[in-house]
Scaffold this active site. Structure first.
Site, PDB file in Angstrom:
ATOM      1  N   LYS A 132       2.654  -3.647   6.390  1.00 22.15           N
ATOM      2  CA  LYS A 132       2.986  -3.758   4.964  1.00 22.15           C
ATOM      3  C   LYS A 132       4.480  -3.511   4.754  1.00 22.15           C
ATOM      4  O   LYS A 132       5.158  -4.211   4.003  1.00 22.15           O
ATOM      5  CB  LYS A 132       2.168  -2.758   4.146  1.00 22.15           C
ATOM      6  CG  LYS A 132       0.666  -3.029   4.121  1.00 22.15           C
ATOM      7  CD  LYS A 132       0.338  -4.352   3.464  1.00 22.15           C
ATOM      8  CE  LYS A 132      -1.160  -4.552   3.296  1.00 22.15           C
ATOM      9  NZ  LYS A 132      -1.493  -5.851   2.687  1.00 22.15           N
ATOM     10  N   SER A 178       0.831  -1.207   0.000  1.00 28.60           N
ATOM     11  CA  SER A 178       0.000   0.000   0.000  1.00 28.60           C
ATOM     12  C   SER A 178       0.861   1.250   0.000  1.00 28.60           C
ATOM     13  O   SER A 178       1.965   1.249   0.557  1.00 28.60           O
ATOM     14  CB  SER A 178      -0.883   0.002   1.258  1.00 28.60           C
ATOM     15  OG  SER A 178      -1.454   1.276   1.462  1.00 28.60           O
ATOM     16  N   TYR A 204      -1.147  -0.492  10.526  1.00 24.39           N
ATOM     17  CA  TYR A 204      -1.498  -1.174   9.273  1.00 24.39           C
ATOM     18  C   TYR A 204      -0.371  -0.984   8.243  1.00 24.39           C
ATOM     19  O   TYR A 204       0.148  -1.942   7.683  1.00 24.39           O
ATOM     20  CB  TYR A 204      -2.815  -0.633   8.710  1.00 24.39           C
ATOM     21  CG  TYR A 204      -2.974  -0.929   7.231  1.00 24.39           C
ATOM     22  CD1 TYR A 204      -2.827   0.084   6.284  1.00 24.39           C
ATOM     23  CD2 TYR A 204      -3.221  -2.217   6.792  1.00 24.39           C
ATOM     24  CE1 TYR A 204      -2.926  -0.193   4.936  1.00 24.39           C
ATOM     25  CE2 TYR A 204      -3.323  -2.505   5.440  1.00 24.39           C
ATOM     26  CZ  TYR A 204      -3.169  -1.486   4.513  1.00 24.39           C
ATOM     27  OH  TYR A 204      -3.257  -1.754   3.173  1.00 24.39           O
TER      28      TYR A 204
HETATM   29  C1  WQD Z   1      -9.054  10.153   1.078  1.00 23.70           C
HETATM   30  C2  WQD Z   1      -9.200  11.656   1.288  1.00 23.70           C
HETATM   31  C3  WQD Z   1      -9.318  12.313   3.591  1.00 23.70           C
HETATM   32  C4  WQD Z   1     -13.178  10.306   4.347  1.00 23.70           C
HETATM   33  C5  WQD Z   1      -6.618   5.044   3.016  1.00 23.70           C
HETATM   34  C6  WQD Z   1      -5.601   4.226   3.712  1.00 23.70           C
HETATM   35  C7  WQD Z   1      -4.706   3.538   2.709  1.00 23.70           C
HETATM   36  C8  WQD Z   1      -5.516   2.802   1.670  1.00 23.70           C
HETATM   37  C9  WQD Z   1      -6.558   3.704   1.036  1.00 23.70           C
HETATM   38  C10 WQD Z   1      -5.464   0.446   2.225  1.00 23.70           C
HETATM   39  C11 WQD Z   1      -8.343  12.201   2.423  1.00 23.70           C
HETATM   40  C12 WQD Z   1     -10.624  12.621   2.884  1.00 23.70           C
HETATM   41  C13 WQD Z   1     -12.010  10.776   3.764  1.00 23.70           C
HETATM   42  C14 WQD Z   1     -14.173  11.235   4.767  1.00 23.70           C
HETATM   43  C15 WQD Z   1     -12.802  13.035   3.958  1.00 23.70           C
HETATM   44  N1  WQD Z   1      -6.118   1.638   2.238  1.00 23.70           N
HETATM   45  N2  WQD Z   1     -11.838  12.120   3.565  1.00 23.70           N
HETATM   46  N3  WQD Z   1     -13.943  12.568   4.558  1.00 23.70           N
HETATM   47  O1  WQD Z   1      -6.644   8.043   3.839  1.00 23.70           O
HETATM   48  O2  WQD Z   1      -5.893   8.420   1.424  1.00 23.70           O
HETATM   49  O3  WQD Z   1      -5.978   6.104   2.330  1.00 23.70           O
HETATM   50  O4  WQD Z   1      -7.343   4.254   2.097  1.00 23.70           O
HETATM   51  O5  WQD Z   1      -4.424   0.167   1.698  1.00 23.70           O
HETATM   52  O6  WQD Z   1      -3.914   2.627   3.425  1.00 23.70           O
HETATM   53  O7  WQD Z   1      -4.789   5.096   4.474  1.00 23.70           O
HETATM   54  O8  WQD Z   1      -8.095   7.312   1.885  1.00 23.70           O
HETATM   55  O9  WQD Z   1     -10.470   7.530   1.395  1.00 23.70           O
HETATM   56  O10 WQD Z   1      -9.729   7.560   3.822  1.00 23.70           O
HETATM   57  O11 WQD Z   1      -9.233   9.534   2.354  1.00 23.70           O
HETATM   58  O12 WQD Z   1     -12.631  14.248   3.786  1.00 23.70           O
HETATM   59  O13 WQD Z   1     -15.255  10.855   5.313  1.00 23.70           O
HETATM   60  O14 WQD Z   1     -10.555  11.933   1.640  1.00 23.70           O
HETATM   61  O15 WQD Z   1      -8.951  13.365   4.478  1.00 23.70           O
HETATM   62  O16 WQD Z   1      -7.889  13.496   2.060  1.00 23.70           O
HETATM   63  P1  WQD Z   1      -6.608   7.583   2.424  1.00 23.70           P
HETATM   64  P2  WQD Z   1      -9.458   7.932   2.402  1.00 23.70           P
END
Ligand code: WQD
Length: 346
Positions: free
Chosen positions: A152, A124, A148
């Site tokens: 990885k 990841s 997590y």
């Molecule tokens: C994306 C953007 C949030 C939710 C995660 C894991 C990573 C991978 C993919 C496994 C960010 C913003 C989010 C919400 C928001 N998973 N957001 N409101 O954090 O980039 O990655 O998922 O491998 O390991 O860390 O993805 O979709 O949570 O967030 O504003 O309700 O959306 O701040 O900028 P992220 P995400």
């Protein structure tokens, strides 16, 4: 010769199984269904009109895993199974280290015992940690900041040492950026348990009225509109990237790491706008504080995968939102929705 997919019933796994079967591979799935649904595999069969073997076991059960390797001529393993919720890993680090590390060690030991030394490992972009120079290349220093991501990162190191001890192994490490979207049929897709922590499934549940509004985690980042920027890759593009990596490991030894992303970043508000367009639904949102651990901007340099795997993501943000909304509409409650039965029987 068969391809064994661990976690094959999951979000990435089910889309990978469709592509493997459509490419003519013999498939074996191992899944403990702790974070997936058998219905997903029924749909994989329906989509491809092909059957395959599924074992509902834990990868921690070495004896059962050995029986599978003794019974089937396995040529390569695509290892997706693992716990993957960042926030949960912060609350339950022992569970994450125990499960993700031990299950991988058991798997590698059984593979070694049966002379199966071709592996594609699901890593990841979380291994890169906080904001770095973007676009992120495979040479960008690692620095996971949650348990997590650290599992990885540790597994990547273990696989590197495994190859260092025996150069007959062939390993591809795939660092996913943000997997999103669904198969165009709407039969398989992301089915998060409880309230989604990731943006896309949360957005989709707001659009269908399951959730009242989106909380935008911060609008004071140094980005185009102040909201977080990420590299959203369609899950089908991601699945095809695994096939390309598997074909590489089948044909040569070595250990290689690839970023699987699109090379483009989109902000939260850009994604909201694209989803509103695709769903023709209004997405109410409120801006809240930043989420701890979030980085401002994260998107991939994908030139290595393009060059060495002859692969690139073909599906853009509009198709991602269209396919996500199609899946959400047809499956308001994921794989347990009654309406699904009508689809299957139709
Ligand atoms: C994306 C953007 C949030 C939710 C995660 C894991 C990573 C991978 C993919 C496994 C960010 C913003 C989010 C919400 C928001 N998973 N957001 N409101 O954090 O980039 O990655 O998922 O491998 O390991 O860390 O993805 O979709 O949570 O967030 O504003 O309700 O959306 O701040 O900028 P992220 P995400």
């Amino acid at each position: 010769m068969a391809i064994l997919v661990t976690g094959g019933a999951g979000y990435i796994g089910s889309h990978l199984c469709v592509e493997l079967l459509n490419a003519g591979y013999e498939l074996i799935v191992v899944d403990n269904f702790s974070n997936s649904h058998p219905e997903a595999l029924k749909r994989v069969s329906k989509l491809t009109e092909k059957s395959f073997v599924t074992y509902s076991i834990s990868l921690l059960d070495e004896q059962k895993l050995k029986q599978i390797f003794a019974k089937h001529p396995i040529e390569a393993v695509i290892h997706l199974a693992g716990l993957k919720a960042v926030e949960e890993s912060v609350k339950e680090p022992l569970m994450y280290y125990q499960h993700n590390l031990t299950s991988t060690f058991v798997l590698c030991n059984v593979m070694k015992q049966y002379g199966v030394k071709n592996m594609v490992f699901s890593s990841s972009a979380t291994v890169y940690g906080k904001s770095k120079q973007v676009p992120i290349t495979e040479k960008t220093p690692l620095g996971a900041i949650n348990p997590y991501g650290k599992t990885k990162e540790i597994i990547e190191q273990v696989l590197g040492d495994l190859y260092g001890s025996d150069a007959s192994w062939s390993i591809a490490i795939l660092r996913y950026f943000n997997p999103v979207g669904a198969h165009e049929s709407g039969l398989i897709g992301e089915d998060p348990r409880g309230i989604p922590s990731n943006l896309m499934p949360y957005l989709s549940q707001v659009a269908i009225g399951e959730l009242s509004h989106l909380n935008v985690y911060g609008n004071d980042y140094p980005t185009v509109d102040g909201t977080g920027v990420r590299d959203y890759i369609h899950v089908v593009d991601l699945a095809i990237g695994h096939i390309k990596a598997m074909e590489k490991v089948r044909n040569q030894t070595g250990i290689h790491t690839y970023n699987l992303g699109t090379g483009k970043g989109y902000s939260v508000l850009e994604l909201v706008a694209a989803f509103q367009l695709a769903s023709k639904k209004n997405i109410p949102f409120r801006t809240t504080n930043r989420r701890s651990g979030d980085t401002a901007i994260c998107f991939a340099d994908v030139t290595k995968a393009e060059k060495e795997l002859n692969w690139s993501a073909l599906r853009g943000i509009d198709e991602i939102c269209k396919d996500t909304w199609n899946w959400q509409k047809l499956n308001p409650n994921g794989y347990t929705t009654q309406s699904v039965q009508k689809i299957i029987l139709s």
